[in-house]
Design an enzyme around this catalytic site. Structure first.
Site, PDB file in Angstrom:
ATOM      1  N   CYS A 189      35.278 -74.388  75.623  1.00 51.48           N
ATOM      2  CA  CYS A 189      34.496 -74.098  74.416  1.00 51.48           C
ATOM      3  C   CYS A 189      34.894 -74.970  73.226  1.00 51.48           C
ATOM      4  CB  CYS A 189      34.659 -72.630  74.023  1.00 51.48           C
ATOM      5  SG  CYS A 189      34.394 -71.491  75.390  1.00 51.48           S
ATOM      6  N   HIS A 239      35.364 -68.855  65.581  1.00 55.26           N
ATOM      7  CA  HIS A 239      34.878 -68.946  66.962  1.00 55.26           C
ATOM      8  C   HIS A 239      33.919 -67.787  67.220  1.00 55.26           C
ATOM      9  CE1 HIS A 239      34.843 -70.022  71.154  1.00 55.26           C
ATOM     10  NE2 HIS A 239      35.300 -68.839  71.517  1.00 55.26           N
ATOM     11  N   HIS A 253      26.463 -68.634  72.233  1.00 54.40           N
ATOM     12  CA  HIS A 253      27.616 -69.474  72.572  1.00 54.40           C
ATOM     13  C   HIS A 253      27.152 -70.579  73.515  1.00 54.40           C
ATOM     14  CE1 HIS A 253      31.434 -70.979  73.504  1.00 54.40           C
ATOM     15  NE2 HIS A 253      32.125 -69.868  73.654  1.00 54.40           N
TER      16      HIS A 253
END
Length: 575
Positions: free
Chosen positions: A225, A378, A416
């Site tokens: 990520c 995040h 995401h």
């Protein structure tokens, strides 16, 4: 003298729309925009989504009916809003599977705006969707510059350009690895393109070969990520060291396939329909609110996105009069050390975030980080992340004397997107600098009881705020942690004024007027649906006859400047 990596252009596409000129950001904060910006954003989305097409000052829908700009917003505004951001997962992602939705538990995703098909804008035959998005995203970034790419290349040597990009999950649709792996079991033949086009480095390769025609440094860093920030670090280090003067950095990811969804579901990582129903306790799943950072939640929401940024060293940006959207001075990367589980968080993110705040303090001072900074978190919407990331943010805030530290989490809007996730964060950060708005986490109505937020400000609505610096935070599977320092355009302008002086800034402003005007012309075209991606397949190919080699330089056909082979001995003290 350390070169400053300034952001001179950016673009891309995600669930909120087109990134350039802050259009995707404006979709996220559309309730807080003035009427003219709200209308512009809706019109841009209407043409992008093929709801209407621009026709000589008016707009024509699919039935041929004509609408004014105001009428488009009135007639189609609600459907435009409903068909953007995180929402119900509309289409089966596997061409071989019947009853797709009955066989998976995940029903929400951050999909590109409905009706927008990237491959329709250029010759995209056999291209996996992730590569289509890379071509479109990189083209948007290049068009946003306000100067033609060939004019920029006239100012630098061919090897003074770097391109860093990747996709964490590779290309997993029928034209990539999905088709490769499933061909035999479905009675089909593997094509010669599926394996090479499936590589996770292909977004970089396509941009070099078909968008920029670059012969400079290239690479495809992946770190789960945190992949975007890993690539961004390579880019800013190239500029700071002088290895490159221009850098294109970004990622493209199209992970909404059954196989990837099944994989993350097996890890209990994704928000499921049953989980969402349980959260609200009313027997209904609120797909729009699937991603709920720092609140009671049940997993993250997969998304597709392509985000690209053009950076230059400060001297070149000044000389060309480029628009300056901000600067990235540092990206810190640290691993977690010993772990019980490869997917569990660890110590690394404490290091990256604390280093970032310390770096900003060394430049701007205590007051700036305490009063005029915020965190682009995040914010993945997993129960584990809400605990661990909030603890990191709160403890770092305490260490640096920060109280009421604003925390944004744009995955609540766009989901995401894995490799490009921090690119989504950076684009939103530039939007906050430009608009003076910090997006609230509007998918939540409370902060979870296990979130550590004594020194954090987690708002459920948009905040009006003028900030000097943002900290972009990323926590990836496997212990891939990264945090970046992003300075506002105002701070960068003051820094440039001190380095170059008042008269140089006046001359820069004159050049910038022309660049801004040309960039705005592209923006108006894009609002009308004229995206015009760059795809130069087989054009201006450099063959052997177009290369001249001497002991001091290499000259390439089509480039104004040679590549110098003159090097000082860096180990002179050892000879």
């Amino acid at each position: 003298m350390l070169r400053l990596p300034v952001i001179v252009g950016f673009g891309g596409y995600n669930a909120a729309g087109r990134a350039s000129f802050h259009q995707a950001f404006r979709r996220m904060v559309i309730e807080s925009l003035p009427a003219d910006q709200r209308q512009e954003t809706l019109l841009g989305l209407a043409t992008l989504m093929n709801i209407v097409r621009y026709d000589g000052g008016q707009y024509r829908d699919r039935n041929g009916s004509l609408f004014s700009a105001e009428e488009v917003c009135q007639e189609f505004g609600h459907s435009i809003l409903d068909d953007t951001l995180v929402r119900f997962l509309e289409e089966p992602a596997s061409p071989y599977t019947d009853n797709f939705y009955e066989k998976i538990a995940v029903r929400s995703a951050g999909q590109l705006p409905g009706g927008f098909v990237p491959g329709d804008y250029y010759r995209s035959q056999c291209h996996p969707k992730g590569l289509q998005m890379a071509v479109m995203g990189a083209s948007d970034a290049v068009h946003s510059l306000g100067l033609p790419w060939h004019q920029i290349m006239q100012s630098v040597a061919p090897d003074q350009v770097s391109v860093y990009s990747s996709s964490a999950m590779a290309q997993m649709d029928d034209n990539g690895y999905q088709g490769l792996m499933q061909a035999r079991m479905n009675g089909r033949k593997v094509t010669a393109k599926q394996l090479p086009l499936g590589l996770n480095s292909m977004p970089t390769d396509f941009i070099n070969a078909y968008v920029l025609g670059s012969v400079g440094s290239t690479g495809s860093m992946t770190g789960a990520c945190a992949s975007f920030l890993y690539n961004l670090r390579l880019g800013i280090e190239d500029i700071q060291s002088g290895r490159a003067r221009v850098v294109l950095v970004g990622n493209s990811e199209a992970p909404l396939t059954r196989e990837i969804i099944d994989g993350y579901s097996a890890m209990s990582a994704l928000a499921t329909e049953a989980g969402l129903k349980k959260l609200d306790g009313n027997g209904r799943a609120d797909y729009r609110r699937a991603c709920r950072p720092f609140s009671d939640n049940c997993g993250f929401t997969l998304a597709e996105s392509a985000q690209y940024f053009v950076l230059m060293d400060d001297a070149l940006a000044m000389a060309l009069g480029m628009q300056i959207h901000g600067a990235v001075t540092d990206v810190f990367v640290n691993a977690d050390g010993n772990k019980r589980s490869i997917s569990a968080p660890g110590a690394g993110n404490y290091l990256t975030l604390a280093k970032s705040v310390a770096a900003a303090r060394s430049m701007l001072g205590d007051e700036a980080i305490q009063k005029r900074s915020w965190v682009q978190s995040h914010g993945s919407s997993t129960p584990q992340n809400r605990v661990t990331e909030s603890a990191i943010l709160d403890r770092v805030a305490s260490a640096f004397g920060i109280t009421e530290w604003p925390v944004t989490a744009i995955k609540s809007y766009v989901g995401h997107s894995l490799a490009p996730a921090s690119g989504d964060q950076l684009a939103a950060t530039l939007g906050s600098f430009a608009q003076g708005i910090l997006p609230g986490i509007k998918t939540i109505d409370h902060v979870a009881s296990d979130v550590m937020a004594e020194r954090l400000k987690i708002s459920f609505s948009d905040l009006t705020a003028k900030k000097d610096v943002a900290f972009i935070n990323s926590k990836g599977f496997g212990g891939n942690n990264a945090s970046a320092v992003v300075l506002s355009p105002d701070v960068v302008s003051a820094m440039l004024g001190k380095r170059y002086g008042k008269s140089a800034m006046v001359e820069y402003a004159k050049r910038n007027d022309t660049v801004t005007e040309q960039a705005s012309a592209y923006h108006q075209q894009a609002l009308r649906g004229e995206l015009n991606p760059v795809y130069r397949f087989g054009e201006d190919v450099i063959d052997d006859d177009g290369i001249t080699v001497t002991s001091s330089s290499i000259t390439l056909a089509g480039f104004d400047h040679p590549v110098s082979l003159i090097r000082d001995n860096p180990y002179q003290d050892m000879f």
